[in-house]
Design an enzyme around this catalytic site. Structure first.
Site: not given
Length: 188
Positions: A8, A43, A75, A104, A125
């Site tokens: 599994r 992420k 940022k 950014e 962005d």
């Protein structure tokens, strides 16, 4: 017994990474014919970052960075706290002269300002394709350009055709569907 004990976990990992690679391949194929490459983000699933980033590479994508240590990101809050793009860029450069810096930006004017301050990598962005084309026209080859925010597979080719270098897609690692893989024992 050993095979069934590990089955599994092994299948879950294989299904997950195969899904990431397959999803990445769809993005890479959508960008074919443009100079743009699909990038992953940080992420990732806790404990699986290396495997997920490997799966992105296996699918034809590129890894942006591994952590907060390998690229300094400027940022919106950093720009505000420092008093603008040039001041934020200067402060990061002074503190970390050897670390690549990415800025950014949200507008064409801010992109030009960042490049004039010395930035050689811009994170564009939530810009429209028209805005991205304008940044490409204004900045040219003075900086690497990465489009991010709100990108989906159906519009990948349109965004890639703007002339940017990269499309950054967090969904590669946080939202790729798994590939259904099974293990069936046989007598022969």
């Amino acid at each position: 017994r050993l095979l069934l004990t590990a089955e599994r976990t092994a299948l879950n990992l294989l299904s997950r990474m195969s899904g990431v690679a397959t999803h990445t391949r769809a993005w890479a194929d959508a960008l074919a014919g443009t100079k743009a490459t699909v990038l992953d983000t940080r992420k990732t699933t806790p404990g699986l970052r290396s495997l997920e980033k490997y799966a992105v590479r296996a699918g034809g994508g590129t890894n942006k960075r591994l952590g907060l240590y390998d690229v300094a990101m400027i940022k919106d809050n950093h720009k505000f706290a420092a008093g603008g793009v040039p001041a934020a860029y200067r402060r990061v450069r002074e503190a970390f002269p050897d670390v690549p810096v990415q800025v950014e930006v949200d507008t064409v004017a801010e992109a030009v300002e960042a490049v004039e301050a010395g930035a050689d990598f811009l994170l564009l962005d939530n810009m429209t394709p028209a805005q991205l084309r304008e940044v490409v026209a204004q900045v040219g080859d003075r900086a690497e350009l990465e489009a991010t925010g709100g990108l989906t597979l159906p519009v990948a080719a349109e965004y890639g055709a703007t002339g940017v270098d990269y499309l950054s897609v967090g969904a590669l690692t946080h939202s790729s569907p798994i590939l259904d893989i099974a293990l069936d024992l046989r007598t022969e």
